[in-house]
Design an enzyme around this catalytic site. Structure first.
Site, PDB file in Angstrom:
ATOM      1  N   LYS A   1     -66.003 -92.894  16.048  1.00  0.00           N
ATOM      2  CA  LYS A   1     -64.743 -92.493  16.679  1.00  0.00           C
ATOM      3  C   LYS A   1     -63.642 -93.499  16.353  1.00  0.00           C
ATOM      4  O   LYS A   1     -63.686 -94.640  16.802  1.00  0.00           O
ATOM      5  CB  LYS A   1     -64.875 -92.401  18.199  1.00  0.00           C
ATOM      6  CG  LYS A   1     -63.622 -91.780  18.832  1.00  0.00           C
ATOM      7  CD  LYS A   1     -63.496 -92.008  20.323  1.00  0.00           C
ATOM      8  CE  LYS A   1     -62.829 -93.309  20.684  1.00  0.00           C
ATOM      9  NZ  LYS A   1     -61.408 -93.404  20.298  1.00  0.00           N
TER      10      LYS A   1
ATOM     11  N   GLU B   1     -67.770-106.505  19.132  1.00  0.00           N
ATOM     12  CA  GLU B   1     -66.827-107.421  18.485  1.00  0.00           C
ATOM     13  C   GLU B   1     -65.538-107.291  19.276  1.00  0.00           C
ATOM     14  O   GLU B   1     -64.842-106.291  19.169  1.00  0.00           O
ATOM     15  CB  GLU B   1     -66.664-107.031  17.010  1.00  0.00           C
ATOM     16  CG  GLU B   1     -66.180-108.164  16.143  1.00  0.00           C
ATOM     17  CD  GLU B   1     -64.678-108.220  16.093  1.00  0.00           C
ATOM     18  OE1 GLU B   1     -64.093-108.908  16.965  1.00  0.00           O
ATOM     19  OE2 GLU B   1     -64.093-107.601  15.205  1.00  0.00           O
TER      20      GLU B   1
ATOM     21  N   GLU C   1     -55.433-112.807  25.598  1.00  0.00           N
ATOM     22  CA  GLU C   1     -55.147-112.250  24.284  1.00  0.00           C
ATOM     23  C   GLU C   1     -53.920-111.344  24.361  1.00  0.00           C
ATOM     24  O   GLU C   1     -53.882-110.396  25.150  1.00  0.00           O
ATOM     25  CB  GLU C   1     -56.354-111.441  23.794  1.00  0.00           C
ATOM     26  CG  GLU C   1     -56.161-110.937  22.376  1.00  0.00           C
ATOM     27  CD  GLU C   1     -57.386-110.197  21.836  1.00  0.00           C
ATOM     28  OE1 GLU C   1     -58.003-109.441  22.602  1.00  0.00           O
ATOM     29  OE2 GLU C   1     -57.701-110.382  20.647  1.00  0.00           O
TER      30      GLU C   1
END
Lengths: 489, 295
Positions: A196, A270, A401
């Site tokens: 996806k 990840e 982040e």
């Protein structure tokens, strides 16, 4: 600190104007509507729903794309299972390899078209999609193709076998490259996949589906279904999936880890990063400045391993900062399809808002902001290359982040201090070290808690080189010999 | 209607990316089972061999200096070219008396073998290198590097697969080579040279001679600029000669005996590492502050 008295060069006068050098979109063909790629065919979604994918540089619609519902996900998983139990599972490894080599070759042949569509759909500069994303994607397939019939050499004294059906969910920052990182090792190890792509960047994955069709890959071996978070959740929760590979935010990664906790599904993640890029006083400063720029402004900072925290040794801080500001002033921000563009469009309106939120937080927390004075296009989602100085270790822009072109700068005096600061983060994906002294590089690299450490370079990727994080940046590696481990038992 | 007369092919040597005739002007005849002439082959001389070594040596730094990825692409290109010339390769085997099914199998196996070694170009280093945890504060690692110019005496019993299986692992590892083809089955070797020639392989990386083992073997073994000799299925007496002569400049001697060419046992990364050196590098790790003592 002898260098503190060193004369700092005056700011570079840089008044060159570049004529526009736009890449022609005529070399790419894009349909108005895309369906789901299931069992070797493009199928209308059972959900009957479609969504638009837009060009973030113009905010114009490019195509409408099918939204896979639970029933569509189920159909795709069934196709993958049938292919795994059927021809793909029984095929000799060396023949499997030839299909993967074909995919690699055909990506090379169609590289220009892929590059154009990648920049149109995702906003990244054509220079990057042309020179980095697409060649690396092709090379990744090429590298893993060769492993298919050599797996016994990668796992000494183990007779490995594939896992089965892999569900793979990829982000929007390197759409085709992430598809390659996921699909290539999975196929090489004998699995079948349901992939996806991200909802804002589905087009190159769908072009890959067309290419896979043209390669005569047996139906069902690769299935590509489009959609947003709900589609991803349906894939993660499907009972007949043997493996989930996810690249994306740490927040979603944790949800997936919980969701798969009581299942047989193997998992690799990840996730995010907040990499330290460390500049010692003996570093080659001009190269280091290029490395800092590349580290944080490459791909608009939409890079999980971006060097978003800069640590400069105090004695060279002024010099580095000045050169960095001068260099930022020369960055060309604008049309992703222009071959001169250094920084393209932010991937989505939502992401632009996130970045702007963090810039406001940085200012509010007392850090000092500097941004490029460049003009921005009237339409589309753009953000000036930005940096913050006087950043506290506790500041949110140093801890969280941002996933945008925003650099947080801190200083340090000693090795131990910078290691302490660099490792003081929940993330551990990557780091950078800049020094002329080899022995110091290895001192620092052994102590950094990060999965990839670049020394006197940054943001380098290669199919043979494993990539992945420590701590909350996820687990498992992609790339290289070690990347095979995620797809065998 | 007049019958069209075939144009016959002249088979020459392959040295330094060119197709010269032997400097000696000599030839030998290759005939089929009925005694009918198939081709006049060049009977390569000592001088041809020496020229080939010069070509191989000058190609070495370029070839070994290419990225492993690039070598991988080039070997794969060889396989693509072999596939596209499949009919030619099969026809030549038929000419030499192969049964159709055997010819087909041998060509397929030869192409697959090239793909197999194309895959190894950027992988054998990962399997055979090591980071060595020495006790002192050093980063210490060992990697394979190509040994240099390799002289290959290909199997005298195989036309194509033996030749391809001998050359592929040697060049996959970054060496350059001079190959003596099977004396009585030489057609495929020269056609393979044409394939190499059109596959982005730099001139001099592969050099192919046709001639007699009995004449050339001693030169293969005693040439001072050859780093390794690889032999297939030689007699004990021949091997004794090779080993003795090789001592002159401490050549690596790699000897292979019975091999089932079509079988998977005829391929492995150990064919690559047989002509590799191991280089170990020591690099200090600063131990100031809280630096660890090693990797």
């Amino acid at each position: 600190m002898a260098k503190s008295s060193k004369n700092i060069q005056p700011a570079l006068k840089f008044n060159i104007k570049y004529a526009p050098a736009p890449e022609s979109v005529s070399a790419a063909s894009i349909n108005e509507q895309y369906n789901l790629f299931i069992n070797g065919k493009f199928e209308k979604p059972l959900s009957k729903k479609y969504f638009d994918t837009i060009n973030p540089a113009t905010e114009q619609k490019i195509a409408s794309v099918a939204e896979a519902g639970t029933a569509d996900v189920d159909k795709a998983v069934k196709a993958a299972r049938a292919a795994y139990n059927g021809h793909w599972g029984k095929m000799p490894a060396k023949e499997r390899a030839k299909y993967i080599f074909r995919i690699a070759r055909m990506i090379q042949e169609r590289a220009r078209e892929f590059a154009i569509i990648e920049s149109l759909d995702g906003g990244k500069p054509i220079r990057e999609s042309r020179d980095i994303d697409i060649p690396l994607a092709a090379n990744h397939f090429f590298y893993y193709a060769g492993w298919a019939d050599k797996l016994n050499y990668a796992f000494p004294n183990r007779n490995v076998s594939p896992l089965g059906v892999a569900g793979q969910i990829i982000p929007w920052n390197f759409p085709l490259l992430m598809a390659a990182w996921k699909i290539a090792p999975a196929l090489a190890c004998g699995n079948t996949v349901v992939l996806k792509p991200a909802e804002t960047t589905p087009l190159t994955a769908l072009k890959l589906a067309e290419l896979i069709q043209d390669c005569d890959l047996p139906p069902g071996v690769v299935n590509i279904i489009t959609g947003a978070g709900e589609t991803g959740a349906a894939l993660v929760n499907h009972p007949d999936i043997d493996k989930i590979a996810f690249t994306g935010s740490t927040e979603v990664g944790k949800i997936i880890q919980r969701a798969t906790a009581n299942t047989h599904k193997k998992l690799t993640l990840e996730l995010g990063g907040k990499a330290a890029n460390i500049i010692f006083e003996d570093a080659p400063i001009d190269q280091a400045v290029e490395g800092i720029i590349n580290g944080i402004y490459f791909n608009q900072g939409h890079v999980c391993c971006a060097g978003s925290r800069l640590f400069v040794q105090e004695s060279v801080y002024k010099e580095v900062l000045q050169k960095l500001k001068d260099r930022i002033a020369t960055l060309i921000v604008g049309n992703p399809l222009d071959k001169n563009t250094d920084v393209g469009a932010i991937n989505s309106k939502q992401q632009l808002q996130t970045i702007q939120k963090y810039i406001a937080i940085g200012k509010k927390e007392g850090a000092e902001m500097f941004e490029s004075s460049c003009a921005l296009p009237n339409k589309g989602f753009f953000c000036r290359p930005t940096l913050f100085t006087n950043v506290a270790q506790s500041s949110r822009i140093a801890q969280e982040e941002i996933f945008g072109p925003v650099l947080a700068i801190q200083t340090f005096r000693t090795d131990d201090e910078v290691i302490e600061k660099a490792n003081n983060t929940p993330y551990g994906l990557s780091a950078g070290v800049w020094t002329n002294k080899g022995s110091r590089i290895f001192n620092i690299t052994t102590r950094l808690r990060a999965g990839v450490v670049w020394a006197n370079t940054y943001n380098k990727f290669d199919p043979v080189s494993p990539f992945g994080g420590y701590k909350e940046s996820g687990f498992g590696r992609e790339g290289g010999l070690h990347g095979l481990n995620a797809y065998v038992k | 209607m007049t019958e069209r007369i075939d144009v016959l092919k002249t088979y020459k040597l392959y040295i330094g990316g060119q197709f010269p005739r032997t400097e000696s002007g000599r030839y030998y005849a290759v005939k089929n089972a009925n005694g009918k002439l198939i081709a006049n082959m060049c009977l390569a001389s000592r001088k041809d061999f020496r020229d080939a070594v010069v070509a191989a040596r000058s190609a070495f730094s370029g070839w070994s200096g290419k990225s492993a990825f690039n070598r991988s692409q080039i070997l794969y290109r060889i396989a693509e070219m072999m596939e596209s010339r499949r009919t030619q390769l099969i026809d030549e085997l038929l000419l030499l008396g192969y049964k159709s099914v055997d010819a087909n199998n041998e060509v397929s196996a030869a192409i697959d073998r090239m793909v197999y070694y194309a895959g190894w170009c950027d992988k054998y280093q990962q399997v055979f290198s090591s980071v060595n945890p020495v006790a002192s504060p050093h980063f210490n690692f060992s990697v394979p590097e190509p040994t240099g110019v390799v002289a290959i005496v290909a199997s005298q019993q195989s036309a194509l697969i033996g030749l391809v299986s001998a050359i592929a692992p040697v060049i996959a590892g970054g060496n350059t080579c001079v190959v003596l083809a099977a004396e009585q089955l030489p057609l495929s070797a020269i056609s393979f040279a044409e394939i190499i020639h059109s596959s982005d392989v730099p001139a001099g990386v592969v050099n192919i001679l046709t001639g007699k083992v009995s004449e050339l073997l001693k030169y293969f073994a005693d040439h001072m600029d050859v780093n390794a000799v690889v032999t297939y299925q030689l007699t004990n007496q021949e091997m004794q000669l090779v080993k003795e002569k090789s001592a002159l400049n401490v050549k690596r001697v790699v000897e292979y005996n019975a091999i089932s060419w079509l079988d998977d046992t005829a391929q492995s990364p150990y064919f690559i590492t047989d002509v590799q050196e191991i280089k170990t590098t020591w690099h200090p790790i600063e131990t100031v502050a809280a630096g660890k003592s090693g990797y």
